[in-house]
Write an enzyme that holds these catalytic residues in place. Structure first.
Site, PDB file in Angstrom:
ATOM      1  N   TRP A  75      -3.990  20.136 -66.355  1.00 48.81           N
ATOM      2  CA  TRP A  75      -5.276  20.841 -66.338  1.00 48.81           C
ATOM      3  C   TRP A  75      -4.990  22.151 -67.070  1.00 48.81           C
ATOM      4  CZ3 TRP A  75      -9.856  19.947 -63.093  1.00 48.81           C
ATOM      5  CH2 TRP A  75     -10.806  20.974 -63.190  1.00 48.81           C
ATOM      6  N   ASN A  99       4.597  21.846 -63.062  1.00 45.35           N
ATOM      7  CA  ASN A  99       3.374  22.370 -62.444  1.00 45.35           C
ATOM      8  C   ASN A  99       3.631  23.817 -62.099  1.00 45.35           C
ATOM      9  OD1 ASN A  99       2.169  19.920 -62.486  1.00 45.35           O
ATOM     10  ND2 ASN A  99       2.111  19.624 -60.265  1.00 45.35           N
ATOM     11  N   GLY A 100       2.615  24.658 -62.202  1.00 45.89           N
ATOM     12  CA  GLY A 100       2.782  26.065 -61.833  1.00 45.89           C
ATOM     13  C   GLY A 100       2.655  26.941 -63.058  1.00 45.89           C
ATOM     14  N   LYS A 479     -25.172  25.170 -46.070  1.00 49.12           N
ATOM     15  CA  LYS A 479     -24.054  24.320 -45.627  1.00 49.12           C
ATOM     16  C   LYS A 479     -24.419  23.626 -44.327  1.00 49.12           C
ATOM     17  CE  LYS A 479     -22.220  23.850 -48.341  1.00 49.12           C
ATOM     18  NZ  LYS A 479     -22.420  24.435 -49.616  1.00 49.12           N
TER      19      LYS A 479
HETATM   20  C1  AGP Z   1     -24.055  22.267 -52.489  1.00 50.83           C
HETATM   21  O1  AGP Z   1     -23.447  22.114 -51.254  1.00 50.83           O
HETATM   22  C2  AGP Z   1     -25.057  21.249 -52.822  1.00 50.83           C
HETATM   23  N1  AGP Z   1     -24.586  19.924 -52.687  1.00 50.83           N
HETATM   24  C3  AGP Z   1     -26.017  21.523 -53.944  1.00 50.83           C
HETATM   25  O2  AGP Z   1     -26.829  22.575 -53.522  1.00 50.83           O
HETATM   26  C4  AGP Z   1     -25.442  21.884 -55.322  1.00 50.83           C
HETATM   27  O3  AGP Z   1     -24.851  23.139 -55.279  1.00 50.83           O
HETATM   28  C5  AGP Z   1     -26.569  21.839 -56.361  1.00 50.83           C
HETATM   29  O4  AGP Z   1     -27.072  20.539 -56.438  1.00 50.83           O
HETATM   30  C6  AGP Z   1     -26.109  22.300 -57.719  1.00 50.83           C
HETATM   31  O5  AGP Z   1     -25.093  21.494 -58.207  1.00 50.83           O
HETATM   32  P1  AGP Z   1     -24.163  21.941 -59.388  1.00 50.83           P
HETATM   33  O6  AGP Z   1     -23.421  23.150 -58.959  1.00 50.83           O
HETATM   34  O7  AGP Z   1     -23.274  20.764 -59.635  1.00 50.83           O
HETATM   35  O8  AGP Z   1     -25.062  22.242 -60.567  1.00 50.83           O
END
Ligand code: AGP
Length: 599
Positions: A75, A99-100, A479
């Site tokens: 990455w 890695n690192g 959340k």
């Molecule tokens: C976050 O917990 C959600 N699943 C959702 O709000 C998400 O942040 C939103 O759909 C935007 O997604 P994105 O960051 O991939 O653009």
């Protein structure tokens, strides 16, 4: 992020390595490579992009009988994701995967160049293999040469090295980056940077301690300063990918400490902030910023609005992408248009970006997924480097988005002269402390687990906070509702009295974000108003609060952003524990998708 595998045995080596790397794919990568040693000869292959590209390149190559090999998924951090920058890196007769980050690679590179060594890549890793070959010229014992090499490296590393001069041998070293060695009854030996590639292959494994260095051959395992301690390896592949956590979301919350260091790597320096992604003239003529995103990414944008105006003294406007699209926005060419997206595929955000481009604005994406649609469309991108996020409820992606935006606000502050050098240095000092804060904040997990049983009912949650803690309140509420299906709202603490306070009673749960470093007394008064109306209060604060029914004590910090990151973890853990008690599928909540590619 990067992954490492290694193998010694009689089975076909290329397939062992590629299968091992496949188990590490979930960490995210942008190129991959292997080096296979048999009969004193080493063949190496590298490819940009997915492992299938590497498979295609190696399809006519195979081994028969005893040999050794090392493999890597990269990455990109130092240098772009190109084949030359992919691992393994080669010297005259040796190959290394790592890695690192080698912090003193510039000094070592200069010394090696003075010795006449030519470099092929832009990576920090390449110095290891050339240094090894230089040390090998100076002494007859190759392990001594390897030890002398590793002693000169500062930084973090998990390293595997093979050399034609030591057939069927793999040299290894570990400091600060994980490395595991496995073995089975068939006499095969395996290396990997996490459990997943070893499941089903190794019977027992040794988790190397920091500072371990050694080598393996088909019949020797030599490690210093202490022998490796092998323990039985059990579990299936699914649990291995979750690293022993109950849910990906839990694992991702715990990973935040690690990924944050990756986000900052090479960007947050001691006295400067650096983005190789932003060209010298890119910000010329920019006098304002517009941020556009959805969901959690929108909350990160909102938090950064406070930071940009406070630190960089630049006017900021934050928009929800689905609203922006149809409001016939007025866009001026002095505006930098920033989109934020974990997935890089969100339809509304993508369309907003398209509109900004069509209007001739300069565009910057802050994204977690390289080569996603948003990354391909934006003029430039800062990758958040959170690694693949599997839990639908975003955690580590949010943390890294906020971090990048904080970094960017300092970058602007420096450019615009809105902060002096000392003030920037001071801010950077706090930034460097964030990974530690994220680690310490996990100490409250047990408390969240216990408290969660009291919050499974009621007619709603209000997460409240002021300033940057208002977007954090929005994020806490999002959340909770995403994974618990309980009704929750985020609100500015000072705004409750303008309406929502009418809902207050013992069955209304107020989760109060009460940082000590920002508007503590103001927030406290707002919480008192709710308490007086008998709302049940859970305060999250470094200070005990008499009127709270419950409290989660955070650590005292001297900077609001440190309090922000600690409270963010508390919110994530609390939401997760409530959802687990309710028996919900935390990783795949009903009705939600990880990538929202529809309008
Ligand atoms: C976050 O917990 C959600 N699943 C959702 O709000 C998400 O942040 C939103 O759909 C935007 O997604 P994105 O960051 O991939 O653009």
């Amino acid at each position: 992020m990067c992954g490492i595998v290694g193998y010694i045995g009689k089975r076909e080596i290329k397939s062992r390595l590629i299968e091992g790397l496949r188990e590490l794919e979930y960490r995210g990568y942008d190129s991959a490579g292997i080096a296979v040693m048999q009969n004193g000869r080493i063949d190496s292959f590298k490819a940009v992009g997915k492992l299938s590209n590497l498979e295609e390149k190696t399809k006519s190559f195979s081994t028969d009988g005893l040999g050794a090999g090392i493999g890597h998924t990269r990455w990109a951090t130092h240098g772009k994701p190109t084949e030359l920058n992919a691992h393994p890196h080669m010297g005259e007769y040796s190959y290394v995967v790592h890695n690192g980050i080698i912090e003193n690679y510039r000094e070592i590179k200069q010394m090696l160049q003075e010795e006449g060594v030519a470099f092929l890549s832009q990576t920090d890793t390449e110095v290891i293999v050339h240094l090894f070959e230089l040390e090998a010229q100076r002494r007859s014992d190759l392990f001594d040469a390897f030890k002398a090499t590793i002693e000169q490296l500062d930084g973090a590393y998990a390293v595997l090295l093979v050399t034609q001069k030591a057939p069927d041998t793999i040299f290894f070293a570990r400091k600060g980056s994980p490395m595991i060695i496995g073995r089975n009854d068939e006499g095969e030996l395996f290396f990997a940077s996490s459990d997943a590639p070893l499941i089903g292959e190794a019977k027992e494994v040794a988790y190397m301690e920091d500072g371990t260095i050694g080598y393996v051959t088909p019949d020797t395992i030599h490690a210093e300063p202490e022998n490796l301690v092998f323990v039985p390896l059990s579990g299936d592949k699914a649990t291995a990918q979750k690293g022993g956590y109950r849910f990906f979301m839990e694992k991702e919350i715990y990973e935040q400490y690690d990924v944050m260091s990756d986000t900052m790597m090479g960007r947050v320096l001691d006295s400067d902030i650096f983005f190789e992604e932003i060209g010298d003239s890119f910000l010329d003529g920019i006098t304002r910023i517009k941020l556009c995103a959805c969901g959690t990414s929108y909350h990160a944008a909102l938090a950064s609005g406070y930071l940009f105006e406070r630190l960089s003294k630049i006017p900021v406007n934050v928009e929800i992408a689905s609203e922006f699209r149809y409001k016939e926005p007025l866009l001026g060419s002095d505006t930098l248009f920033i989109v934020i997206s974990q997935s890089g595929e969100t339809a509304d955000t993508l369309e907003a970006l398209r509109m900004a481009k069509e209007a001739g604005l300069k565009t910057l994406a802050i994204c977690n997924v390289d080569n996603s649609s948003i990354v391909r469309l934006a003029d430039t991108t800062i990758l958040t480097r959170a690694g693949i996020e599997k839990g639908v409820a975003s955690t580590k992606a949010f943390a890294t988005q906020v971090m990048v935006l904080w970094m960017l606000s300092l970058y602007f502050a420096k450019r615009r002269g809105s902060m002096d050098t000392e003030a920037i240095k001071e801010e950077l000092r706090f930034m460097h402390y964030v990974p530690k804060v994220l680690q310490k904040s996990l100490e409250v997990h047990e408390k969240c687990k216990r408290l969660s049983k009291r919050y499974l009912h009621g007619h709603g949650f209000f997460f409240i906070g002021r300033d940057i803690f208002f977007p954090l309140a929005l994020e806490g509420a999002l959340k909770l509702k995403e994974i618990s299906y309980l009704h929750a709202e985020g609100y500015p603490a000072g705004e409750m009295k303008h309406g929502p306070i009418a809902l207050a009673d013992a069955e209304l749960f107020t989760i109060a974000l009460m940082p000590k470093t920002l508007l503590y007394d103001k927030t406290k008064s707002n919480v008192e108003e709710l308490s007086a109306r008998d709302s049940t209060i859970l305060s999250i604060s470094p200070e005990m609060f008499d009127l709270a029914d419950d409290f989660i004590l955070t650590h005292p910090h001297n900077h609001p952003m440190l309090e922000f990151f600690e409270m963010m973890v508390v919110e994530q853990l609390l939401a997760m524990e409530i959802a687990i008690r309710l028996g919900n599928d935390v990783d795949m909540p009903r009705n939600l998708a990880k990538s929202v590619t529809v309008e």
